[in-house]
Design an enzyme around this catalytic site. Structure first.
Site, PDB file in Angstrom:
ATOM      1  N   ASN A 271     -52.908   2.444   6.649  1.00 29.67           N
ATOM      2  CA  ASN A 271     -51.498   1.948   6.800  1.00 29.67           C
ATOM      3  C   ASN A 271     -50.807   3.212   5.476  1.00 29.67           C
ATOM      4  O   ASN A 271     -49.723   3.010   5.646  1.00 29.67           O
ATOM      5  CB  ASN A 271     -51.631   0.333   6.433  1.00 29.67           C
ATOM      6  CG  ASN A 271     -51.902  -0.561   7.626  1.00 29.67           C
ATOM      7  OD1 ASN A 271     -52.275   0.189   8.808  1.00 29.67           O
ATOM      8  ND2 ASN A 271     -52.182  -1.990   7.545  1.00 29.67           N
TER       9      ASN A 271
ATOM     10  N   ALA B  90     -54.023  -5.017   8.527  1.00 33.24           N
ATOM     11  CA  ALA B  90     -53.883  -4.638  10.078  1.00 33.24           C
ATOM     12  C   ALA B  90     -52.478  -4.782  10.219  1.00 33.24           C
ATOM     13  O   ALA B  90     -51.832  -4.414  10.673  1.00 33.24           O
ATOM     14  CB  ALA B  90     -54.912  -4.597  10.455  1.00 33.24           C
TER      15      ALA B  90
ATOM     16  N   ASP C 289      -4.343   2.584  12.671  1.00 37.28           N
ATOM     17  CA  ASP C 289      -2.745   3.152  12.234  1.00 37.28           C
ATOM     18  C   ASP C 289      -3.054   4.580  13.015  1.00 37.28           C
ATOM     19  O   ASP C 289      -3.753   5.309  13.059  1.00 37.28           O
ATOM     20  CB  ASP C 289      -2.769   2.994  11.288  1.00 37.28           C
ATOM     21  CG  ASP C 289      -2.753   1.968  10.434  1.00 37.28           C
ATOM     22  OD1 ASP C 289      -2.649   0.978  11.184  1.00 37.28           O
ATOM     23  OD2 ASP C 289      -2.917   1.322   9.053  1.00 37.28           O
TER      24      ASP C 289
ATOM     25  N   ASP D  75     -47.926   4.272   6.976  1.00 36.65           N
ATOM     26  CA  ASP D  75     -46.591   3.381   6.086  1.00 36.65           C
ATOM     27  C   ASP D  75     -45.634   4.311   5.735  1.00 36.65           C
ATOM     28  O   ASP D  75     -44.696   3.596   4.934  1.00 36.65           O
ATOM     29  CB  ASP D  75     -46.917   1.806   5.634  1.00 36.65           C
ATOM     30  CG  ASP D  75     -47.084   0.836   6.963  1.00 36.65           C
ATOM     31  OD1 ASP D  75     -47.818   1.488   7.867  1.00 36.65           O
ATOM     32  OD2 ASP D  75     -47.361  -0.172   6.524  1.00 36.65           O
TER      33      ASP D  75
ATOM     34  N   ASP E  14      -2.584  -5.973   5.659  1.00 37.42           N
ATOM     35  CA  ASP E  14      -3.310  -5.649   6.617  1.00 37.42           C
ATOM     36  C   ASP E  14      -4.658  -6.292   6.066  1.00 37.42           C
ATOM     37  O   ASP E  14      -5.865  -6.543   6.691  1.00 37.42           O
ATOM     38  CB  ASP E  14      -3.719  -4.104   6.580  1.00 37.42           C
ATOM     39  CG  ASP E  14      -2.492  -3.335   7.785  1.00 37.42           C
ATOM     40  OD1 ASP E  14      -1.731  -4.575   8.159  1.00 37.42           O
ATOM     41  OD2 ASP E  14      -2.437  -2.111   6.826  1.00 37.42           O
TER      42      ASP E  14
ATOM     43  N   ASP F 211      -3.871  -0.284   6.094  1.00 28.11           N
ATOM     44  CA  ASP F 211      -4.037   0.450   4.907  1.00 28.11           C
ATOM     45  C   ASP F 211      -2.880  -0.820   3.996  1.00 28.11           C
ATOM     46  O   ASP F 211      -3.438  -0.488   2.713  1.00 28.11           O
ATOM     47  CB  ASP F 211      -2.978   1.705   4.808  1.00 28.11           C
ATOM     48  CG  ASP F 211      -1.389   1.485   5.633  1.00 28.11           C
ATOM     49  OD1 ASP F 211      -1.582   0.415   6.251  1.00 28.11           O
ATOM     50  OD2 ASP F 211      -1.424   2.945   5.488  1.00 28.11           O
TER      51      ASP F 211
HETATM   52  P1  ATP Z   1       1.137   2.745  11.104  1.00 28.07           P
HETATM   53  O1  ATP Z   1       1.225   1.307  11.299  1.00 28.07           O
HETATM   54  O2  ATP Z   1       0.287   3.574  12.076  1.00 28.07           O
HETATM   55  O3  ATP Z   1       0.875   3.454   9.513  1.00 28.07           O
HETATM   56  P2  ATP Z   1       4.285   3.239  10.409  1.00 28.07           P
HETATM   57  O4  ATP Z   1       4.212   3.898   8.903  1.00 28.07           O
HETATM   58  O5  ATP Z   1       5.192   3.418  11.200  1.00 28.07           O
HETATM   59  O6  ATP Z   1       3.107   3.327  11.204  1.00 28.07           O
HETATM   60  P3  ATP Z   1       4.907   0.789   8.811  1.00 28.07           P
HETATM   61  O7  ATP Z   1       4.756   1.402   7.674  1.00 28.07           O
HETATM   62  O8  ATP Z   1       5.225  -0.274   9.485  1.00 28.07           O
HETATM   63  O9  ATP Z   1       4.282   1.401   9.772  1.00 28.07           O
HETATM   64  O10 ATP Z   1       6.189   1.012   8.713  1.00 28.07           O
HETATM   65  C1  ATP Z   1       6.906   0.663  10.187  1.00 28.07           C
HETATM   66  C2  ATP Z   1       8.561   1.082  10.522  1.00 28.07           C
HETATM   67  O11 ATP Z   1       9.585   0.763   8.922  1.00 28.07           O
HETATM   68  C3  ATP Z   1       8.297   2.708  10.170  1.00 28.07           C
HETATM   69  O12 ATP Z   1       8.280   3.169  11.591  1.00 28.07           O
HETATM   70  C4  ATP Z   1      10.007   3.185   9.715  1.00 28.07           C
HETATM   71  O13 ATP Z   1      10.898   2.884  10.913  1.00 28.07           O
HETATM   72  C5  ATP Z   1      10.186   1.745   8.913  1.00 28.07           C
HETATM   73  N1  ATP Z   1       9.577   2.762   7.881  1.00 28.07           N
HETATM   74  C6  ATP Z   1       8.705   2.602   6.892  1.00 28.07           C
HETATM   75  N2  ATP Z   1       8.919   3.521   5.860  1.00 28.07           N
HETATM   76  C7  ATP Z   1       9.772   2.525   5.572  1.00 28.07           C
HETATM   77  C8  ATP Z   1      10.451   2.965   4.386  1.00 28.07           C
HETATM   78  N3  ATP Z   1       9.793   3.880   2.950  1.00 28.07           N
HETATM   79  N4  ATP Z   1      11.527   2.642   3.804  1.00 28.07           N
HETATM   80  C9  ATP Z   1      12.128   1.670   5.029  1.00 28.07           C
HETATM   81  N5  ATP Z   1      11.692   1.869   6.326  1.00 28.07           N
HETATM   82  C10 ATP Z   1      10.656   2.516   6.540  1.00 28.07           C
END
Ligand code: ATP
Length: 917
Positions: free
Chosen positions: A743, A308, A354, A747, A654, A650
């Site tokens: 049970n 039980a 993000d 159960d 991170d 992403d």
């Molecule tokens: P989150 O963090 O929300 O994804 P995000 O994409 O702006 O935002 P990051 O990818 O860290 O964050 O980018 C930071 C900054 O770098 C952007 O705001 C942009 O000015 C610059 N950036 C993003 N992608 C490129 C790239 N491929 N080449 C050059 N500069 C970039």
């Protein structure tokens, strides 16, 4: 020469490609083989890769590229495992005692129940396993492979030897690769070599003798993490042939983790088992000394008690509810990678998300450009058609095309949406130039990373090397010396700087994502491009401002999260003004929020000590221009305050934040494989709203498990109290077969059905349950006790009355009738109580009470099964029951239904006078 020819012939005629590999492994290692030779040996092409047909053939010949996990348990061994339980031991002992005392039917019946229970256990185990397997399948990592000259994404399990694979930062190396084209590739392979610092890789041949794995720098090994750069590599070993595959025991110790709830339950079951053995002993002693009961009866009573009280069905119910929960979440795009996450999800207090792609659509379109110090709105003006702007516009567009990693593939243009937007822009305004530019060969590059927020490429030839840089405007403006103006280059003045900074702010306020573009020329091509030299003294060309619309459903989810006492936060690498503008539109920031307090930049965070940050953390709703390392600090600051934190990520950097968070959330579409590996949950659609949906599911799963628990434990308690009291009073006690039958019926189906209950209507209006809450919280513990006691009291009353008033209609009520009535009342009442446990404090009979059709069917079936043993006469002797007359049935049914009336009344009192629920 003859020998060589012979070897060649021998190779192509007599050896399969697989044998060639083996042969190579014996004679030379892959790092010692020249690229061309390797391609010939593996019958592949260094540029085009394998053909699709060859890849398919090799796959079917040699199997998947997977590390074969632990061998699956066979059905038989699962069945045998069910008998390893203490509970089953007790039951088998009971069967033995019953057989000894001549109760053959009892013995057989107990054995039958044990077997049925075991079959049911196997069924549940397999069902949970299937749900978890399906999840694992969905979470298989992807790899980018070039076949027939075209890049495509395939599940990493489909890779075969000879495949040409592309690697980039954030990828998990999908097989053992010989690298053939490397651009600044750095790989973290600590798990294999013990070297915790990322290793720089090369595509050059290594001719040395025997090298340790860590020194085989032109090889990348399966499961290592690419932290920087890019490369192409040829697969030289897959699955168990890879270096990790060969490490003996590497796959052991990967037991599925148990959730905190499962751990708690395990200890609870243990405590209960011992407690119950003690009570059984006590009952035995009392019965023997005070009631002079025969020893055999006492043994049977003790066994009844044990049967039980031990909640044998509980662990299975919890596992199956969790597993079915993950399956439901998966249907809603939330792929749970670790079972404990289902439970933790429901208690989430904070979501750090993000921006790009999660809160927004990540569908970028260039809306405005800044040329020669002026903002040009593309919906109003085409700068390529303006005599004044066209030179600057073309120069800007050149850099947009050159400083770009997006690729044309079979599926069209693929790449980071920030970059594909720049190609789209070129395609729209000047497709011919774009085609020419894409043919140029890139000589050097410094890849984008979210710390520098810059990306650099070098093109050109013979003393005219063109360095192009793009990135966050603040990062570029601090590295600029000159500016393109009036189609010529002149030094950047303080006024220019102020004016560009203002334009950046104005564009950001309109929720636009701004990128700056710059260039310079150098005379010598550096051996390796370094940021300090290449990204300094630049000439500013202009800005590009892109719109990335918010996801339409997110504002609603933000509101839902807030109503549920969950705090949504934005954590982005973007500009604070862009971030704040979007956060405002989504409701993360409110109208009257003081932006100075609620928006914090990574730089400002750097200036705060941990203590001062903890003081401020409750004010901040938007973090902008942060690097991934900041996310870890944010997670920890909240955890210090005892909060459960979900954090998205992403990128490769991170991973630490995802691991530190209580719920690490990775992106299924744009996320790197490294981030997915670190996460507890992956969003198949990258969508913030999915997190909120998953939290809702998590809350539901937790509360449904509580319902099943409350139901089962209250029932067990009722049985124990009833049996104990019957012994004390010297009444005939419920037989083990009776308890076993109750049970078995309760159960199984009704308890599982409770796990499938829909979410309570107010589940997202309640505050998170808090970190310290366990399955007995929220009034469940007390409810188990009083509802268990109440059930026992009703059963004993029925039994007592039946014994006291034996003659109700002229026919004498024999003892057996009273016991049968007690047995039926106990069984039926437990099932009826399943309706009560649907809510601890709310009415179990509200509008949605019978929406769970599985529950309705389960309840009906169980009620009928319970009654069958009395109604169907041939079954009576097996269960030691008599056939009841309508008058007795009406008492039994009325008493069983009484549990609803009394519990509803108590709940009403609790709600009305004690403010519960
Ligand atoms: P989150 O963090 O929300 O994804 P995000 O994409 O702006 O935002 P990051 O990818 O860290 O964050 O980018 C930071 C900054 O770098 C952007 O705001 C942009 O000015 C610059 N950036 C993003 N992608 C490129 C790239 N491929 N080449 C050059 N500069 C970039």
């Amino acid at each position: 020469m003859r020998a060589e020819i012979f070897l060649c012939l021998h190779r192509s005629l007599f050896l399969s490609w697989e044998n060639i590999i083996k042969e190579n492994k014996l004679e030379k290692s892959f790092y010692q083989i020249d690229q061309k030779q390797l391609a010939t040996d593996l019958q592949t092409d260094l540029k085009e890769g394998l053909s699709k047909t060859a890849a398919a053939e090799r796959l079917s010949q040699n199997g998947e590229n997977a590390l074969t996990a632990k061998k699956k348990k066979s059905l038989l061994s699962k069945f045998v495992d069910q008998f390893k339980d203490l509970m089953i031991g007790i039951l088998l002992a009971a069967a033995f005692v019953a057989a000894l005392t001549g109760e053959q039917t009892d013995a057989l019946f107990i054995l039958a129940i044990v077997v049925i229970n075991a079959i049911f256990g196997v069924f549940q185990e397999s069902k949970s396993e299937n749900a978890i397997d399906a999840l694992k399948k969905m979470a298989t990592p992807k790899a980018t492979v070039i076949r027939d000259g075209l890049a495509e994404q395939v599940p990493a399990t489909n890779l075969v030897t000879g495949d040409l694979v592309s690697l980039e930062a954030g990828d998990v190396v999908p097989a053992d690769l010989r690298l053939v084209d490397v651009a600044n590739l750095r790989v973290e392979e600590a798990a294999l070599t013990g070297e915790s610092v990322p290793v720089e890789k090369t595509d050059k041949i290594l001719t040395d003798g025997k090298l340790a794995l860590g020194d085989q720098r032109n090889l990348a090994f399966m499961n290592a993490h690419v932290v920087y750069g890019r490369a192409m590599g040829i697969v030289v070993a897959t699955g168990m042939q890879t270096e990790v595959g060969q490490i003996a025991g590497a796959l052991q110790g990967q037991d599925e983790t148990k959730t905190p709830l499962q751990e708690n339950l395990k200890s609870l079951s243990k405590v209960l088992t011992y407690l119950i053995l003690a009570i059984a002993l006590l009952t035995f002693v009392i019965g023997y000394f005070t009631q002079n009961m025969p020893v055999i009866d006492l043994v049977l009573t003790a066994i009844s008690l044990a049967v039980a009280a031990i909640p044998e069905g509980l662990p299975a119910i919890v596992t199956i509810t969790l597993a079915l929960g993950t399956a439901r979440m998966a249907k809603k795009a939330a792929l749970v990678r670790k079972l404990p996450a289902v439970e933790t999800l429901g208690s989430t207090d904070i979501i750090g998300s993000d921006k790009t792609g999660t809160l927004t659509q990540n569908k970028m379109t260039v809306e405005k450009v800044v040329l020669k110090g002026e903002i040009v709105d593309l919906s109003v003006q085409n700068p390529f058609e303006s005599a004044d702007l066209s030179t600057a516009a073309n120069r800007l567009a050149d850099v947009m095309a050159l400083n770009n990693d997006s690729q044309f593939t079979a599926e069209g243009l693929v790449g980071d949406p920030t970059e594909t937007a720049l190609i789209d822009f070129n395609e729209k305004y000047r497709p011919e130039q774009l085609a020419l530019l894409r043919k140029q060969e890139r000589l050097q590059e410094i890849p984008f990373d979210s710390e520098r927020k810059l990306m650099t490429t070098i093109y050109g030839a013979d003393e005219a090397y063109q360095v192009t840089v793009k990135g966050a405007p603040d990062a570029i403006l601090s590295r600029v010396k000159n500016v393109w103006d009036k189609d010529q280059i002149r030094p950047l003045t303080d006024e220019d700087l102020a004016s560009y900074q203002k334009m950046n702010g104005d564009l950001a306020d309109q929720a636009l994502r701004v990128l700056a573009f710059a260039e310079k020329s150098v005379e010598h091509l550096p051996a390796e491009a370094k940021s300090a030299e290449m990204e300094a003294d630049l000439t500013l060309i202009g800005f590009v401002a892109m719109i990335d619309p918010e996801r339409p459903e997110v504002a609603e989810s933000v509101a839902q999260a807030k109503a549920a006492g969950i705090r949504p936060m934005m954590i982005t690498g973007d500009h604070p003004q862009t971030a704040a503008a979007i956060a405002g539109r989504l409701g993360i920031l409110e109208e009257d929020d003081d932006r100075d307090k609620t928006v914090m930049t990574g730089a400002a965070l750097d200036e705060l000590s941990d203590e001062s940050f903890e003081k401020r953390v409750e004010d901040v709703k938007v973090y902008a221009r942060v690097a991934p390392a900041h996310k870890v600090r944010i997670v920890q600051a909240w955890q210090q305050k005892g909060k459960v934190v979900a954090m998205t990520g992403d990128g490769v950097n991170d991973a630490p934040a995802l691991k530190a968070a209580d719920i690490g959330v990775a992106m299924g579409i744009t996320g790197t494989e490294v981030s997915k590996e670190a996460a507890d949950m992956v969003l198949a659609d990258d969508n913030f709203s999915t997190i909120v949906t998953a939290i809702k599911e998590g809350r539901k799963v937790f509360s449904n498990i509580q319902k099943a628990l409350q139901y089962l434990l209250a029932s067990n308690l009722a049985e124990v109290i009833a049996i104990f009291t019957m012994t004390l009073l010297g009444w005939e006690v419920l037989a083990p077969v009776m308890i076993l039958w109750i049970n078995l019926v309760t159960d199984t189906l009704p308890a599982i059905a409770l796990g499938l209950e829909p979410a309570q209507p107010n589940s997202m209006q309640q505050k998170p349950r808090g970190k310290t809450a366990n399955f007995l919280s929220g009034g469940v513990g007390p409810a188990i006790i009083w509802q268990g006691a109440l059930q026992a009291a009703i059963v004993l009353t029925v039994y007592g009355l039946a014994l006291a008033f034996p003659d109700h209609s002229g026919t004498a009520l024999v003892h057996g009738d009273a016991l049968t009535m007690a047995f039926m009342t106990l069984g039926l009442m437990q099932m009826v109580n399943a309706i009560n446990v649907k809510s601890v404090h709310q009415s179990g009979l509200n509008a949605s009470a019978f929406k769970n059709h599985f529950f309705n069917a389960a309840l009906l079936f169980s009620l009928l099964a319970m009654m069958a043993v009395v109604v169907i006469k041939p079954l009576n002797p097996i269960f030691h029951v008599t056939n009841l007359d309508p008058y007795q049935w009406s008492i039994v049914i009325a008493a069983s239904l009484a549990i609803i009336v009394v519990v509803e009344l108590v709940k009403w009192v609790q709600r009305t006078f004690f403010n519960r629920g």
